[in-house]
Write a protein that holds these residues in place. Structure first.
Motif, PDB file in Angstrom:
ATOM      1  N   GLY A   6       0.812  -1.213   0.000  1.00  0.00           N
ATOM      2  CA  GLY A   6       0.000   0.000   0.000  1.00  0.00           C
ATOM      3  C   GLY A   6       0.842   1.257   0.000  1.00  0.00           C
ATOM      4  O   GLY A   6       2.063   1.221   0.029  1.00  0.00           O
ATOM      5  N   GLY A   7       0.159   2.369  -0.040  1.00  0.00           N
ATOM      6  CA  GLY A   7       0.806   3.668  -0.048  1.00  0.00           C
ATOM      7  C   GLY A   7      -0.085   4.694  -0.689  1.00  0.00           C
ATOM      8  O   GLY A   7      -1.258   4.438  -0.965  1.00  0.00           O
ATOM      9  N   GLY A   8       0.467   5.851  -0.934  1.00  0.00           N
ATOM     10  CA  GLY A   8      -0.295   6.927  -1.537  1.00  0.00           C
ATOM     11  C   GLY A   8       0.532   8.185  -1.604  1.00  0.00           C
ATOM     12  O   GLY A   8       1.686   8.223  -1.169  1.00  0.00           O
ATOM     13  N   CYS A   9      -0.077   9.231  -2.168  1.00  0.00           N
ATOM     14  CA  CYS A   9       0.606  10.505  -2.344  1.00  0.00           C
ATOM     15  C   CYS A   9      -0.237  11.636  -1.759  1.00  0.00           C
ATOM     16  O   CYS A   9      -1.463  11.538  -1.706  1.00  0.00           O
ATOM     17  N   THR A  10       0.446  12.690  -1.354  1.00  0.00           N
ATOM     18  CA  THR A  10      -0.201  13.905  -0.870  1.00  0.00           C
ATOM     19  C   THR A  10       0.399  15.082  -1.613  1.00  0.00           C
ATOM     20  O   THR A  10       1.624  15.197  -1.696  1.00  0.00           O
ATOM     21  N   THR A  11      -0.451  15.948  -2.154  1.00  0.00           N
ATOM     22  CA  THR A  11       0.000  17.166  -2.825  1.00  0.00           C
ATOM     23  C   THR A  11      -0.348  18.352  -1.939  1.00  0.00           C
ATOM     24  O   THR A  11      -1.463  18.441  -1.416  1.00  0.00           O
ATOM     25  N   VAL A  12       0.627  19.248  -1.764  1.00  0.00           N
ATOM     26  CA  VAL A  12       0.481  20.389  -0.868  1.00  0.00           C
ATOM     27  C   VAL A  12       0.829  21.654  -1.636  1.00  0.00           C
ATOM     28  O   VAL A  12       1.770  21.662  -2.440  1.00  0.00           O
ATOM     29  N   LYS A  13       0.102  22.730  -1.389  1.00  0.00           N
ATOM     30  CA  LYS A  13       0.413  24.013  -2.024  1.00  0.00           C
ATOM     31  C   LYS A  13       1.734  24.551  -1.472  1.00  0.00           C
ATOM     32  O   LYS A  13       1.994  24.443  -0.271  1.00  0.00           O
ATOM     33  N   PRO A  14       2.588  25.132  -2.331  1.00  0.00           N
ATOM     34  CA  PRO A  14       3.865  25.674  -1.866  1.00  0.00           C
ATOM     35  C   PRO A  14       3.678  26.662  -0.713  1.00  0.00           C
ATOM     36  O   PRO A  14       2.737  27.464  -0.712  1.00  0.00           O
ATOM     37  N   GLY A  15       4.555  26.544   0.264  1.00  0.00           N
ATOM     38  CA  GLY A  15       4.506  27.415   1.433  1.00  0.00           C
ATOM     39  C   GLY A  15       3.665  26.855   2.570  1.00  0.00           C
ATOM     40  O   GLY A  15       3.724  27.361   3.681  1.00  0.00           O
TER      41      GLY A  15
END
Length: 145
Positions: free
Chosen positions: A88-97
């Motif tokens: 398993g696993g996954g990704c997280t996207t975050v806005k810069p800053g």
């Protein structure tokens, strides 16, 4: 006296309700049942991520931490494995800053359970990580870029 007892009862009920909300809002790690905890850190171009992996005594592992995106590095991915088996696993996207908490649970039903957890940072639009590492119960190693 009757009004005071009503106020005290209401306050007690509110504190119990608030405690219940707090307990369910936090992700539950497995530090008490973990055989070992591995700390990891990963940085690239001002982006920084760090956290811990709690290696369970059974088939699972739990990873948690924080990721601060910067520049064009805005995605972090976890993946777990046990030899050739994915866990398993996954990704997280975050806005810069921004800094966001990250957490994943890995599970594979095989002898020894999860053996390895990979953590990778990605730049926008890139298929290959700009920085990555893998962790085992013994520690973490950076992978070549």
């Amino acid at each position: 006296m009757h009004k005071l007892s009503i106020v005290l009862a209401a306050a007690a009920m509110m504190s119990v309700a608030a405690a219940g909300i707090t307990a369910t809002a936090e992700p539950q790690a497995e530090p008490s049942s973990a055989n070992r905890v591995t700390h990891w850190e990963l940085s690239h171009g001002g982006a920084h991520a760090e956290g811990d992996i709690y290696w369970g005594s059974g088939y699972s592992a739990y990873a948690s931490g924080r990721f601060k995106a910067a520049g064009n590095v805005s995605k972090i991915c976890y993946s777990g494995s046990a030899g050739e088996l994915g866990a398993g696993g996954g990704c997280t996207t975050v806005k810069p800053g921004r800094t966001e908490p990250i957490a994943y649970r890995f599970f594979v039903k095989t002898e020894g359970g999860v053996h390895r957890v990979d953590v990778s940072l990605f730049a926008d639009g890139q298929e290959h990580p700009v920085s990555s590492l893998y962790c085992t119960r013994e520690g973490c190693e950076h992978l070549p870029d």
